[in-house]
Structures are given as C-alpha cells and as structure tokens.
Design a protein around this motif. Structure first.
Motif, mmCIF file in Angstrom:
data_model
loop_
_atom_site.group_PDB
_atom_site.id
_atom_site.type_symbol
_atom_site.label_atom_id
_atom_site.label_comp_id
_atom_site.label_asym_id
_atom_site.label_seq_id
_atom_site.Cartn_x
_atom_site.Cartn_y
_atom_site.Cartn_z
ATOM 1 N N HIS A 204 1.028 -1.318 0.056
ATOM 2 C CA HIS A 204 0.255 -0.453 0.083
ATOM 3 C C HIS A 204 1.213 1.007 -0.121
ATOM 4 O O HIS A 204 0.917 1.922 -0.459
ATOM 5 N N LYS A 205 1.776 1.381 0.700
ATOM 6 C CA LYS A 205 2.633 2.943 0.920
ATOM 7 C C LYS A 205 3.849 2.894 -0.705
ATOM 8 O O LYS A 205 3.712 4.025 -1.548
ATOM 9 N N VAL A 206 3.669 1.648 -1.319
ATOM 10 C CA VAL A 206 3.836 1.483 -2.619
ATOM 11 C C VAL A 206 2.845 2.434 -3.630
ATOM 12 O O VAL A 206 3.867 3.261 -4.438
ATOM 13 N N LEU A 207 1.236 2.451 -3.123
ATOM 14 C CA LEU A 207 0.736 2.848 -4.118
ATOM 15 C C LEU A 207 0.065 3.832 -3.630
ATOM 16 O O LEU A 207 0.224 5.131 -5.059
ATOM 17 N N LYS A 208 0.855 4.640 -2.434
ATOM 18 C CA LYS A 208 1.656 5.929 -1.993
ATOM 19 C C LYS A 208 2.087 6.704 -3.098
ATOM 20 O O LYS A 208 2.211 8.109 -3.179
ATOM 21 N N TYR A 209 3.496 5.882 -3.223
ATOM 22 C CA TYR A 209 4.287 6.359 -3.983
ATOM 23 C C TYR A 209 3.575 7.002 -5.489
ATOM 24 O O TYR A 209 4.081 7.583 -6.113
ATOM 25 N N ILE A 210 3.165 5.963 -5.627
ATOM 26 C CA ILE A 210 2.333 5.885 -7.215
ATOM 27 C C ILE A 210 1.652 7.651 -7.565
ATOM 28 O O ILE A 210 1.739 7.319 -8.279
ATOM 29 N N LYS A 211 0.705 7.366 -6.637
ATOM 30 C CA LYS A 211 0.170 8.877 -6.761
ATOM 31 C C LYS A 211 0.327 10.166 -6.607
ATOM 32 O O LYS A 211 0.373 10.484 -7.540
ATOM 33 N N THR A 212 1.849 10.137 -5.955
ATOM 34 C CA THR A 212 2.379 11.245 -6.430
ATOM 35 C C THR A 212 3.026 10.971 -7.716
ATOM 36 O O THR A 212 2.621 12.822 -8.001
ATOM 37 N N THR A 213 3.315 9.825 -8.809
ATOM 38 C CA THR A 213 3.727 10.745 -10.275
ATOM 39 C C THR A 213 3.247 9.196 -11.020
ATOM 40 O O THR A 213 3.634 8.266 -11.215
ATOM 41 N N PRO A 214 1.596 9.393 -11.046
ATOM 42 C CA PRO A 214 1.168 7.955 -11.568
ATOM 43 C C PRO A 214 2.361 8.051 -13.123
ATOM 44 O O PRO A 214 1.818 7.265 -13.966
ATOM 45 N N ALA A 215 2.177 9.331 -13.778
ATOM 46 C CA ALA A 215 2.596 9.901 -15.309
ATOM 47 C C ALA A 215 3.770 9.632 -15.580
ATOM 48 O O ALA A 215 4.933 9.811 -16.499
ATOM 49 N N GLN A 216 4.743 9.077 -14.020
ATOM 50 C CA GLN A 216 6.427 9.168 -14.043
ATOM 51 C C GLN A 216 6.304 7.527 -14.879
ATOM 52 O O GLN A 216 6.009 6.888 -15.651
ATOM 53 N N GLY A 217 7.467 8.400 -16.386
ATOM 54 C CA GLY A 217 8.112 7.190 -17.241
ATOM 55 C C GLY A 217 9.742 6.878 -18.213
ATOM 56 O O GLY A 217 10.307 8.401 -17.500
ATOM 57 N N ILE A 218 9.193 6.317 -19.176
ATOM 58 C CA ILE A 218 10.569 6.693 -19.866
ATOM 59 C C ILE A 218 11.039 7.950 -20.655
ATOM 60 O O ILE A 218 10.036 8.027 -21.404
ATOM 61 N N LEU A 219 12.024 8.556 -20.724
ATOM 62 C CA LEU A 219 11.877 9.396 -22.027
ATOM 63 C C LEU A 219 13.155 8.942 -22.654
ATOM 64 O O LEU A 219 14.612 8.785 -22.149
ATOM 65 N N PHE A 220 13.059 8.391 -23.954
ATOM 66 C CA PHE A 220 14.350 8.658 -25.089
ATOM 67 C C PHE A 220 14.563 8.967 -25.806
ATOM 68 O O PHE A 220 14.177 9.671 -26.763
ATOM 69 N N SER A 221 15.462 9.531 -25.591
ATOM 70 C CA SER A 221 15.951 11.344 -26.061
ATOM 71 C C SER A 221 16.658 10.777 -27.659
ATOM 72 O O SER A 221 16.910 9.873 -28.033
ATOM 73 N N THR A 222 16.040 11.558 -28.271
ATOM 74 C CA THR A 222 16.488 12.157 -29.647
ATOM 75 C C THR A 222 17.865 12.365 -29.912
ATOM 76 O O THR A 222 18.442 11.914 -31.082
ATOM 77 N N ALA A 223 18.788 12.826 -28.825
ATOM 78 C CA ALA A 223 19.859 13.480 -28.561
ATOM 79 C C ALA A 223 21.030 11.784 -27.821
ATOM 80 O O ALA A 223 22.288 12.817 -28.328
ATOM 81 N N SER A 224 20.662 11.625 -28.064
ATOM 82 C CA SER A 224 21.334 10.554 -27.423
ATOM 83 C C SER A 224 21.874 9.397 -28.763
ATOM 84 O O SER A 224 21.803 9.282 -29.748
ATOM 85 N N SER A 225 23.563 8.696 -27.776
ATOM 86 C CA SER A 225 24.359 7.807 -28.968
ATOM 87 C C SER A 225 24.160 6.725 -28.900
ATOM 88 O O SER A 225 22.954 6.144 -28.438
ATOM 89 N N LEU A 226 24.333 6.281 -29.537
ATOM 90 C CA LEU A 226 24.652 5.182 -29.908
ATOM 91 C C LEU A 226 25.751 3.882 -28.976
ATOM 92 O O LEU A 226 25.768 2.552 -29.017
ATOM 93 N N GLN A 227 25.724 5.062 -27.376
ATOM 94 C CA GLN A 227 26.445 3.873 -27.048
ATOM 95 C C GLN A 227 25.863 2.806 -26.112
ATOM 96 O O GLN A 227 25.686 3.579 -25.167
ATOM 97 N N LEU A 228 26.733 1.613 -25.801
ATOM 98 C CA LEU A 228 26.435 0.983 -24.872
ATOM 99 C C LEU A 228 27.127 1.123 -23.617
ATOM 100 O O LEU A 228 28.190 1.663 -23.101
ATOM 101 N N SER A 229 26.334 1.678 -22.330
ATOM 102 C CA SER A 229 26.616 2.193 -21.244
ATOM 103 C C SER A 229 25.588 1.201 -20.275
ATOM 104 O O SER A 229 24.233 1.337 -20.603
#
Length: 422
Positions: A204-229
């Motif tokens: 339930h504490k995880v749910l309260k954390y999700i409520k803070t930022t429900p739209a949090q996600g990952i941005l795949f940047s167009t400025a990224s290089s192709l170097q794996l790290s």
C-alpha cells in the motif's frame, strides 16, 4: 481431439482429426503464430534470433521492423510506403483493424516531441489506485522506507491472500515503465505464498508513492548516442531469510534507459566482492543479448560496451585470469565476463559509490538520492513543470490488431478483436 457428446459417427474409442484451429483450444495460439510467421517470411521478413517476436525487413531504400504480441502488432519503418504495402499484404491474408499512429498499446502510453519518445502507464497506474481504493490516500515521496527489512515472519498471515497476490501482480506489470519501483516490487513478490499484514502495508505504501507521480515514465532522447553503457551493483546478503544478495543493473544507450533488472542471486555469496562479480556476470549476459538485438535492428556497435562497477575487488577478479583460493568456488559461467573483456566487446571501469546510478535497484534510497538517479537516466514525470506542454501525441509508428488469441486481455486495453484465420 475428443468427439463432441452428440456426435454419433465412428466407434466409441475413435477420435476426430482437427482440420483447422478453433478458439479455446491449446493449439490455437501456436497455429495462429505459425501461420502469421510463414506469411511474414514469404513477404521478405526475417525472424530475429534474439527475440522471436521481432521480424525485420531490409531493402535498398527502407528498413521495417515488426513486433508481435499475441494478436497485436507494432510496425516501425523509415518509409511510409513500406508500412502501407505491409498493411495491404496482411489485410489480404487476415482480417485486420488499423489503429493508426501508436499512442496506446497494452496499457503503455506513447508520446512524441522534439526531445524524443516518452512512454508511461499513467492510465494503468490510476486504474490500480482506483481498484485498491487508495485514490484519496496521502502521497509519499519514496516507495519504501530505508530501514525496512521484510521477512516471512513479520506480521500476521492474511485471511485472503488473493488480494495481495493480485495487487503485486499488477505492480509487476507497472515496472515495464517504472524502474523506480522495481526493487520494492521484487521484494514484495517473494512473499506471494504466505503474505502477511506487514507485506500488504508495504504494498500500500508503493501505491501512495505511485499516486505522487502516476505519469512518471521513460524518455528516449533524440540526442542519445549509440554507445552502450551499463551500471551494475549488488546489496550483499540483504535478504534476512536466505542471506542472498540482490543484483541490480541498468543498461543505457547514450543517455536513454533501455533495460534494467533487480533480482535476488541464486546462491549465497561469501563476500561483497563475489556478490558484485556475480552482478557483473549477469550484466554481461544482458549486454551480449542486446548486441545481438541491435544487430537485427541494423544498429552498428563496433565499440566496446562500458560496464561500470563500484567494487574494485570485483573489477580485479574480472581482469585477472588467475584462480585464487577465494574465487575458485565461483561457477564457470560467472567467469565468462573475462572472455568478453579479452575479446574487446566489454570494457570495465570503476565508478564512485555516490555516482552509482543503479543503487535504487538494490536497496531503498532517500528521496534526494533517488530523484537524482532517476533524472540522470531520463525517468521523468509527464506532468512536472519541466515537461508540461512539451510532449505531443504524434507518432509515425503504426499499430493494429489481428488474429485469434487464447490469452486474456488486460483490463486497461482498448483494442478490439477481429476474427482470425481459418
């Protein structure tokens, strides 16, 4: 297959020959996938050996990638004509429904802007909050307390464990775009057999954390290089029940996060160096697979992938091909990282502990440290002031639905089914 009850032809011990796949049979899904695969291969696609649900086609003037999930398909190409030709071909052999540009797929929301492609599961997260009755709860900043150590003996056994199991199962699917809750969900999933009140309170504490930022996600940047790290880490003997260590790693291409994992190791490590070394070996296996996948996607990566670790002893074990008394008990498969270093496909480097980005996959962190690490990996909140109004829901990727399926659809998916092939 057995004869229907009202079918009187034939003897009592005879069976019927199946002429075509039917909905509800165990063979339906594999027959559907085999027929789709054969048609795609005839059209000029080749099936990836790294991921059998991925098909690619390369011509002189275009590249097309096709990804299959049950009866849903994503198509991406640098040529609109190639996508149009593929749609015509599939429509000739199957009854399909074109859903247009990619915006929503299996609970994952996709948005594009000048900065890159952003994915999240905002609607799915809000559905979880609504079903669990926590929409009105007070939000918190971290998914788990730093000093909390969950074990089997803490709390009283739940009378109805199905509530806990269903909640953790839904949280597991949410980790597709939420690496920040991967560690705590991984911890909670260890108590599915006999969950207690303490485990449910942590969920339930995880749910309260999700409520803070429900739209949090990952941005795949167009400025990224192709170097794996890659950053890898472990929390030595952190499990109070088994004393096994937790492995955590994240893989970035340029500055965009593409893969991560938080998992308990299968054996008890004798030292922190051994635990870190096992984490490096697991990360090495992931990098090897990703290089095969990038090759299928026509992405050339001749340079060595960078592997960062904050344990000097583990780095020395990987670089030194000698067996010592303290390391000769480590399995041979863990030493495969040495071959990758020798052939130049991986280069190892030391990183300071306070710069170890993957710490949040091995332990609970305070808000300031967690927030800093997430920002460095492109994990952002869609509705934060810095992102508001920037991302636009436009895409050149197409998706559509087709074919039969014996797999149940997620509650949050809005795709319609079509009649499958004979």
């Amino acid at each position: 297959m057995n004869k229907p009850p009202d079918y009187s032809k034939g003897g009592p011990n005879q069976v019927s020959k199946l002429l075509k796949s039917l909905y509800g049979l165990k063979q339906a899904s594999i027959q559907w996938y085999a027929k789709l695969t054969s048609h795609l291969l005839d059209f000029g696609f080749s099936q990836s050996k790294a991921d059998y649900s991925l098909f690619v086609k390369t011509t002189n003037d275009s590249f097309t990638a096709l990804l299959v999930y049950v009866d849903d398909i994503l198509v991406a190409s640098d040529s609109h004509d190639s996508i149009a030709a593929l749609k015509v071909f599939l429509n000739d052999h199957f009854k399909i429904k074109d859903l247009g540009p990619l915006r929503y797929f299996l609970g994952i929301e996709v948005a594009r802007c000048s900065q890159g492609i952003y994915i999240c599961q905002c609607k799915y997260a809000l559905d979880i909050l609504a079903d669990s009755g926590t929409l009105g709860s007070k939000p918190i900043k971290v998914p788990m307390d730093q000093n909390l150590k969950l074990s089997k003996a803490v709390g009283s056994t739940l009378k109805d464990p199905s509530i806990y199991r269903r909640l953790v199962g839904r949280l597991l699917y949410l980790t597709i775009t939420r690496p920040d809750i991967s560690y705590v969900v991984h911890t909670l999933s260890q108590f599915m057999a006999t969950p207690t009140s303490a485990h449910l309170a942590a969920a339930h504490k995880v749910l309260k954390y999700i409520k803070t930022t429900p739209a949090q996600g990952i941005l795949f940047s167009t400025a990224s290089s192709l170097q794996l790290s890659t950053y890898c880490d472990s929390d030595w003997a952190s499990c109070p029940d088994t004393r096994r260590s937790v492995t955590g790693y994240c893989v970035l291409i340029g500055n965009s996060l593409i893969s991560w994992k938080s998992k308990k190791q299968i054996v008890v490590s004798h030292s922190s160096a051994e635990a870190e070394y096992r984490a490096m070996a697991a990360t090495c296996s992931e990098l090897t697979w990703l290089r095969f996948l990038l090759t299928d996607l026509q992405v050339d990566h001749p340079q060595a992938a960078q592997l960062f670790c904050d344990n000097q002893a583990a780095l020395h074990i990987a670089a030194n091909p000698l067996f010592h008394e303290r390391t000769k008990h480590i399995e041979i498969d863990c030493h495969s990282i040495r071959d990758k270093i020798l052939d130049g496909s991986i280069s190892t480097s030391h990183v300071s502990t306070h710069l170890q980005l993957v710490d949040f996959l091995t332990k609970a962190l305070p808000f300031s440290v967690l927030h800093t690490h997430l920002l460095k990996m492109g994990i952002v909140n869609f509705y934060s002031p810095s992102c508001e109004g920037v991302l636009q829901h436009t895409s050149a990727t197409s998706c559509y639905s087709q074919g039969p399926s014996t797999t149940s659809r997620l509650p949050s998916t809005d795709y319609t089914r079509e009649e499958g092939p004979d």
